[in-house]
Design a protein around this motif. Structure first.
Motif, mmCIF file in Angstrom:
data_model
loop_
_atom_site.group_PDB
_atom_site.id
_atom_site.type_symbol
_atom_site.label_atom_id
_atom_site.label_comp_id
_atom_site.label_asym_id
_atom_site.label_seq_id
_atom_site.Cartn_x
_atom_site.Cartn_y
_atom_site.Cartn_z
ATOM 1 N N THR A 179 28.441 40.206 -17.278
ATOM 2 C CA THR A 179 29.174 39.106 -16.640
ATOM 3 C C THR A 179 30.574 39.543 -16.242
ATOM 4 O O THR A 179 31.151 39.033 -15.286
ATOM 5 C CB THR A 179 29.287 37.912 -17.606
ATOM 6 O OG1 THR A 179 28.107 37.829 -18.367
ATOM 7 C CG2 THR A 179 29.507 36.631 -16.853
ATOM 8 N N LEU A 211 21.903 37.444 -17.875
ATOM 9 C CA LEU A 211 22.935 36.670 -17.170
ATOM 10 C C LEU A 211 22.390 35.336 -16.676
ATOM 11 O O LEU A 211 21.193 35.170 -16.492
ATOM 12 C CB LEU A 211 23.439 37.465 -15.960
ATOM 13 C CG LEU A 211 24.089 38.816 -16.217
ATOM 14 C CD1 LEU A 211 24.638 39.370 -14.918
ATOM 15 C CD2 LEU A 211 25.180 38.698 -17.248
ATOM 16 N N ASP A 258 25.397 34.474 -11.736
ATOM 17 C CA ASP A 258 26.078 35.757 -11.973
ATOM 18 C C ASP A 258 25.180 36.924 -11.561
ATOM 19 O O ASP A 258 25.640 37.911 -10.984
ATOM 20 C CB ASP A 258 26.459 35.898 -13.448
ATOM 21 C CG ASP A 258 27.540 34.902 -13.842
ATOM 22 O OD1 ASP A 258 28.344 34.521 -12.963
ATOM 23 O OD2 ASP A 258 27.581 34.497 -15.010
#
Lengths: 475, 475
Positions: free
Chosen positions: B88, B117, B121
């Motif tokens: 991230t 994620l 993202d």
């Protein structure tokens, strides 16, 4: 995406945004025919139309309508709507328009309207009033509300305490999820909407926070303290709103507890208020770089003119400085008139290159992406860009000037001067904002003046100086 | 506000933000001693330190660390952390740095990291990769996730569909609050966190949404359809992200349903993603006004230089245009050298006044506060400001020039020229952005070139032209 044609007569229970999501034309302005209808209804005192089509607009839509009609219409509209006028719309208009509307309302009407607002919106309107009116309005509010608003107004301007909502939901850590849900279902005096539950001890000290989805997903017998999370990002009420906004951005917060000096929970700051702060901040930087202060579209000629004078005055001073540099070389110019013709190009190209570097630097400083760890690298990069583009455009302008004036000397002189000035521009564009920032000045406000002064002076001095030396002219 | 001294040896279960909320120095940059420790740990391959103090940072903190260390250190850090590296963080760094890091990772490692994620993202990282790598990585993901990401990647770049999260909670309208809470408590496959529950029909068509606080406050037997609200502001997946951001701002949304062409719910857009869009948009306007394109601090000298060439090239052309205007009056300049000394001041002051008006106009157009309803008023206002400030600074420069050159004529000439140029500057500053906007061009990109061209040409022409006429000089 409602289509008005499907529904020519809006039923009474229709929702505001549905009935009029189409008050906007394609370019985002309020539709002219809608404004004409509103204007006619105001002139005809057509209360039915106004209540049905204007009073029900979303606050931001009503704000746009207020900004798009004439001042007299605004006053009449607010008078006609009376208690149906949603004062939240005042938080969506320019300060000038807000003050103009509030000035026309009686303190009684303001007090009645403010009583229905969230505390942050109420503070937003109250903080601009003069002390006497504010006291009078506050004295007409119920005790608990008055105390809440006065406490928020006590915090410094532009602090988190001014922007927070004083209504929030808080429970003790030893309660269970079941107790909490029962409390939420039965308690009448809760905020209209909330997205977090705070956990406090008996002295109101903040001990944690709970996201609503965690409450919904836990079993009834689970203790609050086992599912709450510690609030690492609680915000002191005195913190500047910009700093608070940076915390929201950095940690993707949706809402945050606001605490007083003793760590006691006093309110909650939510992301929608923070979005406004972020917008204002970005706008401020842009306007300041353009040499404009805190002006609004609704300002008068005189106040706009006055607010722009300081920047122009400083520029006049630097213009005289440049003029005196040129006057050092008047003998040279008299002999070679091509210098006078070409010198603004040298200064101007430097000014543009400098403003490119400066814009990038000021923005990078504002977003904290330019700092001591990369400053040296960025300075080297900008110097490199300055030299590279200086050589490129120096050659270009040198060739054109040489051909134009049939003089290879003038071509060489302008190419050299341009190179030097582009390098000076790059260094000024990065170093001036860095130094201003280092000494605590806002680089957005004053960088442009200094950068232009440097590129003008270096530009004229290099071009005319090299020419004087080359042709061996003495003044 | 944790204090590190109280807790010299961080226990294993300490929370990330707590352990290191103090990685930042006062000026907002990452602390140098922390970076030194990280650098040493990377050199020593001290996995214990890195896992304990770096892997646990908040994604945005880790992003700041990645931006503050050297490229070799970045690669080594990502290699050393392996599966402990939180991808991230890649959404928080400059595009150049993101691509550099991803280039060094194997597709297997990327696929493993991406699997953990949120979909928005994951899309953010995947969309920058070349087709081949992207296919390879997607093929290594579980089926449902692959399909989700591919669907999001199918939407156009910068659309709401690209920024949305494909994980959401949805229930049918005929369920009760009790059923919903039981479902939330028992269902394992829910997003990690959510702030709204959507209501859909059997074909996945969106029929409404529920705020979590309403669910918490309703009794168990209440039907969902009675407490849901209609979602007036659902966002088509193809909508441009900037337009979606404007809806969020206008209606203070925290999250909004994203629907496909058939009105079926396909994802949710949340305010934290929108805040990034708002930031980027404001930044774009500022950079473009400064004559800079989409460049980043991590760009090399050559790519930066190249990206700034177009703007400088256009300015070189307008500089030659101004030079030819000056050359029309070379005979006059030769006789009265004071004109050469003073003429940059006339052009420069006009340039500054024009850029003030232009900055205000461009910003007002971007925020849609300048539109057909107030354009005429704003043009009149700017013209008034131009005349007023023109007279003020015209007089000032006239007096100084008259005294300096002991010549009342030159004072009068420069005062008149300055007045005219300030008026031209005001009109150019507002009309040029308005016309560009009308014809669908971005006023932020090209206004400055035209405005400067106008103020230079009018400035030189007015000053030298009036002087030529007054003194009766013929070229």
């Amino acid at each position: 995406m409602t289509d008005r044609d499907d529904d020519p007569v809006a039923p009474d229970d229709v929702k505001p945004a549905e009935a009029l999501s189409d008050i906007y034309a394609e370019d985002g302005s309020v539709r002219s025919d809608f404004l004409a209808m509103v204007g006619a209804a105001i002139a005809d005192r057509d209360l039915l139309f106004l209540r049905k089509n204007v009073a029900r607009l979303h606050e931001s839509e009503l704000g746009d309508v207020l900004e798009s009609i004439l001042p007299e219409q605004r006053h009449a509209l607010v008078r006609l709507l009376g208690s149906d006028f949603d004062m939240t719309a005042l938080t969506e208009v320019d300060e000038g328009i807000r003050l103009d509307i509030v000035d026309q309302m009686s303190n009684e009407q303001i007090a009645a309207g403010i009583g229905e607002l969230d505390s942050d919106d109420a503070v937003y309107i109250l903080e601009d009033l003069d002390d006497e009116d504010r006291e009078d309005i506050l004295s007409q509010l119920p005790f608990t509300e008055r105390v809440r608003l006065m406490r928020a107004l006590d915090y410094p301007e532009s602090s988190a305490g001014r922007r927070m909502q004083t209504e929030f939901v808080a429970v003790p850590p030893f309660w269970t999820v079941g107790q909490t849900i029962d409390y939420l279902r039965e308690e009448e005096e809760l905020p209209e909407s909330f997205s977090q539950i705070f956990v406090i001890d008996p002295t109101f000290k903040l001990v944690g926070a709970l996201d609503l989805d965690k409450v919904l997903r836990a079993k009834r017998q689970v203790k609050i303290e086992t599912i709450m999370h510690e609030t690492n990002h609680s915000i002191p009420a005195e913190m500047d709103q910009e700093e608070a906004a940076q915390l929201f951005e950095q940690y993707d917060l949706l809402s945050a507890a606001v605490v007083d000096n003793n760590g006691r929970l006093v309110g909650v700051l939510t992301i929608d208020d923070v979005v406004d702060v972020i917008q204002e901040e970005a706008e401020e930087d842009l306007l300041r770089l353009g040499g404009v202060g805190d002006e609004e579209l609704s300002d008068s000629i005189f106040s706009t003119s006055r607010s722009r004078v300081p920047w122009l005055a400083v520029n006049l001073l630097t213009a005289f400085l440049s003029a005196s540099v040129i006057s050092l070389f008047d003998a040279t110019i008299q002999q070679i008139i091509a210098l006078a013709i070409l010198m603004p190009a040298v200064a101007g190209m430097g000014g543009n290159a400098g403003s490119q570097t400066m814009t990038v630097s000021v923005r990078a400083l504002a977003t904290k992406s330019l700092d001591i760890h990369n400053a040296a690298r960025i300075i080297r990069r900008e110097a490199g860009v300055g030299i590279l583009n200086g050589m490129l455009f120096g050659c270009a302008i040198g060739i054109v000037a040489g051909v134009w004036f049939q003089d290879i000397h003038i071509g060489g002189i302008i190419a050299t001067a341009m190179c030097l000035n582009m390098l000076a521009a790059a260094l000024a564009g990065i170093l001036i904002p860095l130094v201003l920032d280092k000494f605590g000045a806002d680089p957005a406000v004053s960088s442009a003046v200094f950068v232009t002064a440097v590129t003008d002076i270096v530009g004229f001095f290099a071009f005319l100086g090299i020419a004087t030396w080359w042709y061996g002219i003495s003044g």
